[in-house]
Design a protein around this motif. Sequence first.
Motif, PDB file in Angstrom:
ATOM      1  N   SER A  83       0.841  -1.192   0.000  1.00  0.00           N
ATOM      2  CA  SER A  83       0.000   0.000   0.000  1.00  0.00           C
ATOM      3  C   SER A  83       0.875   1.241   0.000  1.00  0.00           C
ATOM      4  O   SER A  83       1.744   1.388   0.874  1.00  0.00           O
ATOM      5  N   ILE A  84       0.643   2.125  -0.961  1.00  0.00           N
ATOM      6  CA  ILE A  84       1.424   3.357  -1.005  1.00  0.00           C
ATOM      7  C   ILE A  84       1.065   4.265   0.174  1.00  0.00           C
ATOM      8  O   ILE A  84       1.879   5.055   0.644  1.00  0.00           O
ATOM      9  N   VAL A  85      -0.165   4.135   0.674  1.00  0.00           N
ATOM     10  CA  VAL A  85      -0.579   4.922   1.843  1.00  0.00           C
ATOM     11  C   VAL A  85       0.266   4.533   3.055  1.00  0.00           C
ATOM     12  O   VAL A  85       0.763   5.391   3.796  1.00  0.00           O
ATOM     13  N   THR A  86       0.437   3.221   3.260  1.00  0.00           N
ATOM     14  CA  THR A  86       1.268   2.759   4.373  1.00  0.00           C
ATOM     15  C   THR A  86       2.707   3.195   4.185  1.00  0.00           C
ATOM     16  O   THR A  86       3.393   3.576   5.145  1.00  0.00           O
ATOM     17  N   GLY A  87       3.181   3.147   2.951  1.00  0.00           N
ATOM     18  CA  GLY A  87       4.543   3.571   2.672  1.00  0.00           C
ATOM     19  C   GLY A  87       4.767   5.028   3.026  1.00  0.00           C
ATOM     20  O   GLY A  87       5.767   5.385   3.667  1.00  0.00           O
ATOM     21  N   LEU A  88       3.843   5.887   2.600  1.00  0.00           N
ATOM     22  CA  LEU A  88       3.966   7.303   2.913  1.00  0.00           C
ATOM     23  C   LEU A  88       3.822   7.561   4.409  1.00  0.00           C
ATOM     24  O   LEU A  88       4.538   8.385   4.987  1.00  0.00           O
ATOM     25  N   SER A  89       2.883   6.866   5.039  1.00  0.00           N
ATOM     26  CA  SER A  89       2.683   7.040   6.482  1.00  0.00           C
ATOM     27  C   SER A  89       3.913   6.602   7.265  1.00  0.00           C
ATOM     28  O   SER A  89       4.241   7.185   8.305  1.00  0.00           O
ATOM     29  N   ALA A  90       4.597   5.569   6.754  1.00  0.00           N
ATOM     30  CA  ALA A  90       5.760   5.046   7.472  1.00  0.00           C
ATOM     31  C   ALA A  90       6.878   6.080   7.557  1.00  0.00           C
ATOM     32  O   ALA A  90       7.644   6.087   8.531  1.00  0.00           O
ATOM     33  N   ILE A  91       6.973   6.954   6.562  1.00  0.00           N
ATOM     34  CA  ILE A  91       8.006   7.996   6.608  1.00  0.00           C
ATOM     35  C   ILE A  91       7.818   8.860   7.849  1.00  0.00           C
ATOM     36  O   ILE A  91       8.779   9.167   8.575  1.00  0.00           O
ATOM     37  N   PHE A  92       6.562   9.244   8.085  1.00  0.00           N
ATOM     38  CA  PHE A  92       6.261  10.061   9.264  1.00  0.00           C
ATOM     39  C   PHE A  92       6.319   9.231  10.531  1.00  0.00           C
ATOM     40  O   PHE A  92       6.911   9.651  11.543  1.00  0.00           O
ATOM     41  N   ASN A  93       5.705   8.046  10.498  1.00  0.00           N
ATOM     42  CA  ASN A  93       5.620   7.227  11.705  1.00  0.00           C
ATOM     43  C   ASN A  93       6.991   6.800  12.210  1.00  0.00           C
ATOM     44  O   ASN A  93       7.218   6.698  13.420  1.00  0.00           O
ATOM     45  N   ALA A  94       7.921   6.527  11.289  1.00  0.00           N
ATOM     46  CA  ALA A  94       9.255   6.088  11.709  1.00  0.00           C
ATOM     47  C   ALA A  94       9.951   7.184  12.513  1.00  0.00           C
ATOM     48  O   ALA A  94      10.523   6.928  13.578  1.00  0.00           O
ATOM     49  N   SER A  95       9.898   8.416  12.012  1.00  0.00           N
ATOM     50  CA  SER A  95      10.513   9.522  12.757  1.00  0.00           C
ATOM     51  C   SER A  95       9.773   9.795  14.054  1.00  0.00           C
ATOM     52  O   SER A  95      10.381  10.165  15.071  1.00  0.00           O
ATOM     53  N   LEU A  96       8.438   9.625  14.037  1.00  0.00           N
ATOM     54  CA  LEU A  96       7.649   9.847  15.249  1.00  0.00           C
ATOM     55  C   LEU A  96       7.997   8.827  16.327  1.00  0.00           C
ATOM     56  O   LEU A  96       8.184   9.185  17.502  1.00  0.00           O
ATOM     57  N   VAL A  97       8.107   7.558  15.936  1.00  0.00           N
ATOM     58  CA  VAL A  97       8.474   6.516  16.899  1.00  0.00           C
ATOM     59  C   VAL A  97       9.876   6.790  17.450  1.00  0.00           C
ATOM     60  O   VAL A  97      10.117   6.679  18.661  1.00  0.00           O
ATOM     61  N   ALA A  98      10.799   7.168  16.563  1.00  0.00           N
ATOM     62  CA  ALA A  98      12.159   7.484  17.013  1.00  0.00           C
ATOM     63  C   ALA A  98      12.146   8.678  17.966  1.00  0.00           C
ATOM     64  O   ALA A  98      12.863   8.695  18.971  1.00  0.00           O
ATOM     65  N   ALA A  99      11.323   9.683  17.647  1.00  0.00           N
ATOM     66  CA  ALA A  99      11.243  10.867  18.509  1.00  0.00           C
ATOM     67  C   ALA A  99      10.705  10.502  19.897  1.00  0.00           C
ATOM     68  O   ALA A  99      11.188  11.009  20.916  1.00  0.00           O
ATOM     69  N   LYS A 100       9.706   9.620  19.940  1.00  0.00           N
ATOM     70  CA  LYS A 100       9.161   9.199  21.234  1.00  0.00           C
ATOM     71  C   LYS A 100      10.227   8.487  22.065  1.00  0.00           C
ATOM     72  O   LYS A 100      10.317   8.684  23.278  1.00  0.00           O
ATOM     73  N   GLU A 101      11.008   7.655  21.388  1.00  0.00           N
ATOM     74  CA  GLU A 101      12.029   6.900  22.105  1.00  0.00           C
ATOM     75  C   GLU A 101      13.191   7.784  22.553  1.00  0.00           C
ATOM     76  O   GLU A 101      13.818   7.511  23.575  1.00  0.00           O
ATOM     77  N   LEU A 102      13.474   8.816  21.792  1.00  0.00           N
ATOM     78  CA  LEU A 102      14.684   9.605  22.029  1.00  0.00           C
ATOM     79  C   LEU A 102      14.428  11.007  22.572  1.00  0.00           C
ATOM     80  O   LEU A 102      15.380  11.760  22.784  1.00  0.00           O
TER      81      LEU A 102
END
Length: 526
Positions: free
Chosen positions: A47-66
């Motif tokens: 899904s291209i929607v999941t792909g695009l969302s993952a760009i944001f979600n990956a940085s968001l998850v990293a931000a929460k952890e760090l």
Amino acid sequence: MDVQLTAAHWVYLVGILVILATMALRKNIVVPAVIATFLTALVFSGSIVTGLSAIFNASLVAAKELFNIFLIIAMVTAMLGALRQLGADRMMVAPFRRVMRAGTSSFLVLAAVTYVISLFFWPTPAVPLVGAVLIPVAIRAGLSPLSVGMVIAICGQGMALSSDYIIKVAPGISASAAGVDPDAVADKALVLSLIVGGTALVLTYLMQKKTWRTPSPELLIEWEAEADRGIGESRSGGDDSSGGGGGSKPVPTGPAGGPTGGGTSATAATAVLAPAASPFPGEVAEAEKERRGTAKAFAMLVPLAYLAFIVYLMLGKFTEVVPPLQGGDAAAIVGGIAALVLFAAAASTDGGGFLETTSDHLVDGLVFAFKAMGVVLPIAGFFFIGNADFAGAILGVPDSGAAPAILFDLVTAVQTHLPQNAFITSFGILLIGLVAGLDGSGFSGLPLTGALSGALGPAVDVDPATLAAIGQMGNIWSGGGVIIAWSSLVAVAGFARVPVLDLARKCFIPVISGLVLSTIFAVLVF
């Protein structure tokens, strides 16, 4: 155990290889990391929607952890800004000038002061502070400018930053990616950093001692004259009360530093401004005397506060007198002390306007934190997508049990074809860390070496925390600003007024020798 590799696994693997190649070419890896995150998510979900969302979600998850890391950086930087405005930062190191009378004593004092300041406040303020106050004294005591640069780089950007034992930013990133306790990584990294740093300092002493000269004020004049002729990497902006060189400014560096570089006010040399002209000179003199007294009080208060914290930390760790600190408690206490010192220093400087001044310092601290560490977020996000603990949130998989463990699967698939040898694996992680640091950023490769450590450790019967600490050594001694010239080593060379390429070359053999020795020690002892 047989693992069925899918197209997403292969895309993720290609992403890792592209990132490593980009690092080797000394290019920024944010764009490759983001594209690799998008493609991995796209191929996994279809899904291209999941792909695009993952760009944001990956940085968001990293931000929460760090984010706790960002916050501690901001608080410490804000505190240092308030101390700098008061003039207390330079007073903290001024007494050490009295014992710097000869080459060996200057070598030891320079190493100790740089290490302690960098350990508690990172090399960011240590380089300009030591550069403005202690380097001219060391030069006058007979040390060669190259020796001075090597000592500061090894003790600050190297030994202190590679363990990051007090603030624990680096161990936090490594441990998050490896899935282990940050304290376990921090403890091992501290020991390894001391081995690397001690080895490098001994070799530096032996290699450079023949270049030292008899103490003389003429050495300082000669050093400044060479800088005026453009031999050094930075120019002096004028003498100061420390004996010259106080106006030197480092060449701005990238975030490599995460903590060792950056173009914010945190890297500026201290300047204590004289009071404006006044028709009442007696009042001005009295105000200046009061201000210096306040600065002197804070110059004593801050070291004593952190010394008390060290004592508490050691008592909790090695005795039962006080309860031991858990998890991120140590960093939280450092931040709490920094906040209280910030408030008190701002109030002492600006009186009724300290509420606004405090806010300004905090904003400056947050800006610096994101400038220094913001680049880590998308990079960490890509490597987090390979970890089952974080992949679910990034890929939008509601059931955590169904989240893919992409990196673990890749390691499992190839581990039967790899030598099951702890030494080979450990030196492999060290080499990857060294390569990852080639982009000039000591922290951007930590998610990679941490993730590989978590995956490879059980396969070779080595504690993942040990492998993560080894990878952390490679990352930071390389990219943190010691053995590559396009890192924040430029700032050190600027203050020491030596060619940065010469400085990097001279540091290479001592540091690599220390890294090899520390890795052997880690495998045999840990």
